[in-house]
Design a protein around this motif. Sequence first.
Motif, PDB file in Angstrom:
ATOM      1  N   ASN A 116      10.488  35.383  32.175  1.00 35.75           N
ATOM      2  CA  ASN A 116      11.191  35.491  30.895  1.00 35.75           C
ATOM      3  C   ASN A 116      10.429  34.718  29.819  1.00 35.75           C
ATOM      4  OD1 ASN A 116      12.969  35.605  28.747  1.00 35.75           O
ATOM      5  ND2 ASN A 116      14.774  35.157  29.984  1.00 35.75           N
ATOM      6  N   GLU A 117       9.303  35.269  29.412  1.00 38.73           N
ATOM      7  CA  GLU A 117       8.436  34.604  28.433  1.00 38.73           C
ATOM      8  C   GLU A 117       9.141  34.402  27.088  1.00 38.73           C
ATOM      9  OE1 GLU A 117       5.471  33.054  28.448  1.00 38.73           O
ATOM     10  OE2 GLU A 117       5.455  33.279  30.621  1.00 38.73           O
ATOM     11  N   GLY A 118      10.035  35.309  26.712  1.00 36.71           N
ATOM     12  CA  GLY A 118      10.758  35.152  25.447  1.00 36.71           C
ATOM     13  C   GLY A 118      11.580  33.874  25.431  1.00 36.71           C
ATOM     14  N   SER A 119      12.317  33.637  26.498  1.00 37.26           N
ATOM     15  CA  SER A 119      13.121  32.422  26.586  1.00 37.26           C
ATOM     16  C   SER A 119      12.238  31.184  26.645  1.00 37.26           C
ATOM     17  CB  SER A 119      14.040  32.480  27.811  1.00 37.26           C
ATOM     18  OG  SER A 119      14.834  31.320  27.881  1.00 37.26           O
ATOM     19  N   ILE A 120      11.165  31.264  27.378  1.00 38.70           N
ATOM     20  CA  ILE A 120      10.246  30.129  27.476  1.00 38.70           C
ATOM     21  C   ILE A 120       9.667  29.806  26.103  1.00 38.70           C
ATOM     22  CG2 ILE A 120       8.020  29.371  28.410  1.00 38.70           C
ATOM     23  CD1 ILE A 120       8.851  30.874  31.030  1.00 38.70           C
ATOM     24  N   ARG A 121       9.260  30.828  25.342  1.00 32.31           N
ATOM     25  CA  ARG A 121       8.711  30.594  23.992  1.00 32.31           C
ATOM     26  C   ARG A 121       9.739  29.952  23.067  1.00 32.31           C
ATOM     27  NH1 ARG A 121       6.293  35.481  24.923  1.00 32.31           N
ATOM     28  NH2 ARG A 121       7.827  36.615  23.687  1.00 32.31           N
ATOM     29  N   ILE A 122      10.996  30.405  23.130  1.00 31.10           N
ATOM     30  CA  ILE A 122      12.044  29.796  22.297  1.00 31.10           C
ATOM     31  C   ILE A 122      12.186  28.320  22.646  1.00 31.10           C
ATOM     32  CG2 ILE A 122      14.543  29.706  21.906  1.00 31.10           C
ATOM     33  CD1 ILE A 122      14.510  32.798  22.113  1.00 31.10           C
ATOM     34  N   HIS A 123      12.216  28.022  23.924  1.00 31.29           N
ATOM     35  CA  HIS A 123      12.337  26.632  24.347  1.00 31.29           C
ATOM     36  C   HIS A 123      11.147  25.797  23.855  1.00 31.29           C
ATOM     37  CE1 HIS A 123      15.574  28.094  26.893  1.00 31.29           C
ATOM     38  NE2 HIS A 123      15.930  26.822  27.044  1.00 31.29           N
ATOM     39  N   GLU A 124       9.949  26.345  23.968  1.00 29.82           N
ATOM     40  CA  GLU A 124       8.772  25.608  23.501  1.00 29.82           C
ATOM     41  C   GLU A 124       8.827  25.373  21.990  1.00 29.82           C
ATOM     42  OE1 GLU A 124       5.518  26.727  26.958  1.00 29.82           O
ATOM     43  OE2 GLU A 124       5.677  28.063  25.223  1.00 29.82           O
ATOM     44  N   ARG A 125       9.306  26.350  21.231  1.00 30.02           N
ATOM     45  CA  ARG A 125       9.453  26.152  19.776  1.00 30.02           C
ATOM     46  C   ARG A 125      10.438  25.032  19.462  1.00 30.02           C
ATOM     47  NH1 ARG A 125       8.971  31.970  19.237  1.00 30.02           N
ATOM     48  NH2 ARG A 125      11.224  32.177  19.243  1.00 30.02           N
ATOM     49  N   LEU A 126      11.394  24.799  20.361  1.00 30.66           N
ATOM     50  CA  LEU A 126      12.384  23.746  20.156  1.00 30.66           C
ATOM     51  C   LEU A 126      11.930  22.403  20.732  1.00 30.66           C
ATOM     52  CD1 LEU A 126      15.617  25.809  20.842  1.00 30.66           C
ATOM     53  CD2 LEU A 126      14.823  24.922  18.642  1.00 30.66           C
ATOM     54  N   GLY A 127      10.698  22.338  21.228  1.00 34.25           N
ATOM     55  CA  GLY A 127      10.142  21.072  21.688  1.00 34.25           C
ATOM     56  C   GLY A 127      10.109  20.872  23.192  1.00 34.25           C
ATOM     57  N   PHE A 128      10.587  21.835  23.959  1.00 36.56           N
ATOM     58  CA  PHE A 128      10.527  21.734  25.424  1.00 36.56           C
ATOM     59  C   PHE A 128       9.073  21.914  25.873  1.00 36.56           C
ATOM     60  CE2 PHE A 128      14.955  22.571  24.878  1.00 36.56           C
ATOM     61  CZ  PHE A 128      15.609  22.162  26.028  1.00 36.56           C
ATOM     62  N   THR A 129       8.723  21.254  26.962  1.00 34.57           N
ATOM     63  CA  THR A 129       7.400  21.431  27.551  1.00 34.57           C
ATOM     64  C   THR A 129       7.554  21.920  28.986  1.00 34.57           C
ATOM     65  OG1 THR A 129       7.313  19.111  28.216  1.00 34.57           O
ATOM     66  CG2 THR A 129       6.281  19.672  26.128  1.00 34.57           C
ATOM     67  N   ARG A 130       6.596  22.750  29.398  1.00 28.97           N
ATOM     68  CA  ARG A 130       6.589  23.227  30.787  1.00 28.97           C
ATOM     69  C   ARG A 130       6.168  22.071  31.680  1.00 28.97           C
ATOM     70  NH1 ARG A 130       4.581  29.484  30.853  1.00 28.97           N
ATOM     71  NH2 ARG A 130       4.946  29.895  28.658  1.00 28.97           N
ATOM     72  N   VAL A 131       6.968  21.836  32.704  1.00 27.15           N
ATOM     73  CA  VAL A 131       6.668  20.717  33.600  1.00 27.15           C
ATOM     74  C   VAL A 131       6.536  21.143  35.053  1.00 27.15           C
ATOM     75  CG1 VAL A 131       7.657  18.961  32.092  1.00 27.15           C
ATOM     76  CG2 VAL A 131       9.120  20.097  33.771  1.00 27.15           C
ATOM     77  N   GLY A 132       6.851  22.385  35.361  1.00 28.52           N
ATOM     78  CA  GLY A 132       6.726  22.796  36.750  1.00 28.52           C
ATOM     79  C   GLY A 132       7.003  24.268  36.960  1.00 28.52           C
ATOM     80  N   LEU A 133       6.587  24.743  38.111  1.00 31.17           N
ATOM     81  CA  LEU A 133       6.831  26.124  38.531  1.00 31.17           C
ATOM     82  C   LEU A 133       7.163  26.097  40.011  1.00 31.17           C
ATOM     83  CD1 LEU A 133       6.732  29.186  37.836  1.00 31.17           C
ATOM     84  CD2 LEU A 133       4.398  29.135  38.732  1.00 31.17           C
ATOM     85  N   LEU A 134       8.290  26.688  40.366  1.00 30.17           N
ATOM     86  CA  LEU A 134       8.700  26.797  41.762  1.00 30.17           C
ATOM     87  C   LEU A 134       8.610  28.273  42.157  1.00 30.17           C
ATOM     88  CD1 LEU A 134      11.856  24.487  41.573  1.00 30.17           C
ATOM     89  CD2 LEU A 134       9.580  23.880  42.377  1.00 30.17           C
ATOM     90  N   PRO A 135       7.546  28.651  42.852  1.00 26.78           N
ATOM     91  CA  PRO A 135       7.356  30.057  43.206  1.00 26.78           C
ATOM     92  C   PRO A 135       8.370  30.540  44.243  1.00 26.78           C
ATOM     93  CG  PRO A 135       5.291  28.832  43.366  1.00 26.78           C
ATOM     94  CD  PRO A 135       6.399  27.835  43.227  1.00 26.78           C
ATOM     95  N   GLN A 136       8.878  31.726  44.028  1.00 26.01           N
ATOM     96  CA  GLN A 136       9.711  32.467  44.971  1.00 26.01           C
ATOM     97  C   GLN A 136      10.898  31.670  45.508  1.00 26.01           C
ATOM     98  OE1 GLN A 136       7.252  34.322  47.968  1.00 26.01           O
ATOM     99  NE2 GLN A 136       5.990  35.335  46.441  1.00 26.01           N
ATOM    100  N   VAL A 137      11.556  30.904  44.662  1.00 22.73           N
ATOM    101  CA  VAL A 137      12.720  30.127  45.111  1.00 22.73           C
ATOM    102  C   VAL A 137      14.028  30.881  44.953  1.00 22.73           C
ATOM    103  CG1 VAL A 137      11.640  27.880  44.767  1.00 22.73           C
ATOM    104  CG2 VAL A 137      12.949  28.920  42.892  1.00 22.73           C
ATOM    105  N   GLY A 138      13.997  32.040  44.309  1.00 24.09           N
ATOM    106  CA  GLY A 138      15.208  32.834  44.128  1.00 24.09           C
ATOM    107  C   GLY A 138      14.922  34.298  44.323  1.00 24.09           C
ATOM    108  N   THR A 139      16.010  35.057  44.380  1.00 19.41           N
ATOM    109  CA  THR A 139      15.861  36.506  44.523  1.00 19.41           C
ATOM    110  C   THR A 139      16.979  37.203  43.758  1.00 19.41           C
ATOM    111  OG1 THR A 139      15.663  38.348  46.080  1.00 19.41           O
ATOM    112  CG2 THR A 139      17.166  36.568  46.705  1.00 19.41           C
ATOM    113  N   LYS A 140      16.638  38.319  43.192  1.00 18.14           N
ATOM    114  CA  LYS A 140      17.617  39.177  42.525  1.00 18.14           C
ATOM    115  C   LYS A 140      16.960  40.532  42.331  1.00 18.14           C
ATOM    116  CE  LYS A 140      21.069  39.151  38.871  1.00 18.14           C
ATOM    117  NZ  LYS A 140      21.594  38.457  37.709  1.00 18.14           N
ATOM    118  N   PHE A 141      17.764  41.569  42.387  1.00 18.85           N
ATOM    119  CA  PHE A 141      17.292  42.941  42.203  1.00 18.85           C
ATOM    120  C   PHE A 141      16.158  43.285  43.171  1.00 18.85           C
ATOM    121  CE2 PHE A 141      18.525  41.893  37.608  1.00 18.85           C
ATOM    122  CZ  PHE A 141      19.830  42.348  37.777  1.00 18.85           C
ATOM    123  N   GLY A 142      16.203  42.701  44.376  1.00 20.43           N
ATOM    124  CA  GLY A 142      15.226  43.028  45.404  1.00 20.43           C
ATOM    125  C   GLY A 142      13.858  42.400  45.228  1.00 20.43           C
ATOM    126  N   SER A 143      13.745  41.405  44.370  1.00 21.48           N
ATOM    127  CA  SER A 143      12.455  40.755  44.148  1.00 21.48           C
ATOM    128  C   SER A 143      12.587  39.242  44.276  1.00 21.48           C
ATOM    129  CB  SER A 143      11.928  41.058  42.741  1.00 21.48           C
ATOM    130  OG  SER A 143      11.682  42.428  42.588  1.00 21.48           O
TER     131      SER A 143
END
Length: 181
Positions: A128-155
């Motif tokens: 969800n790059e759109g949400s991530i960009r909004i957060h970054e515009r508000l001063g949030f910084t990316r601090v981590g990525l947890l690969p494949q920790v959830g599932t929905k819609f078969g992915s």
Amino acid sequence: MEIRDARAGDVPGITPIYNDAVEKTTAIWNEQIVDDANRLAWLTQRQDAGFPVLVAVDDSSAAAPVVGYATYGPWRPHDGYRHTVEHSVYVRSDQRGKGTGQALMRALIDRARAEGFHVMVAAIDAANEGSIRIHERLGFTRVGLLPQVGTKFGSWLDLALLQLTLDGHALDDGAARDAHD
């Protein structure tokens, strides 16, 4: 548009926004739709615990005035995390891209600062790059990525973690001093 604290009468507007996110998006990784009784219990629990639920209301849309909502709550249940909150923001599908989510976020950040919280965490579907960009515009910084920790819609879904430091204050509660004595 007005942003204010949610009331019980807003639940019929909150429920379909939540259910749309469940049924059509990866904004929330739940798969079960809920009814108004469920959302009323959720709202009551949040408010009883001292956490805000804010709604964006457009009174020109009398049939469905709630166009979005936002909340925050505990990041994790352990005492050591008491100065950190995690937030959620949901906007009605016909209102996305109009600044409602960003306005709700700003109000939520202001509330968290006023309440004395130190950090706000965002856990977002990494696609969800759109949400991530909004957060970054508000001063949030990316601090981590947890690969494949959830599932929905078969992915498998990756979870991006972002954070915003709300204040620059040093910890000033007796616990820090007591730990070093």
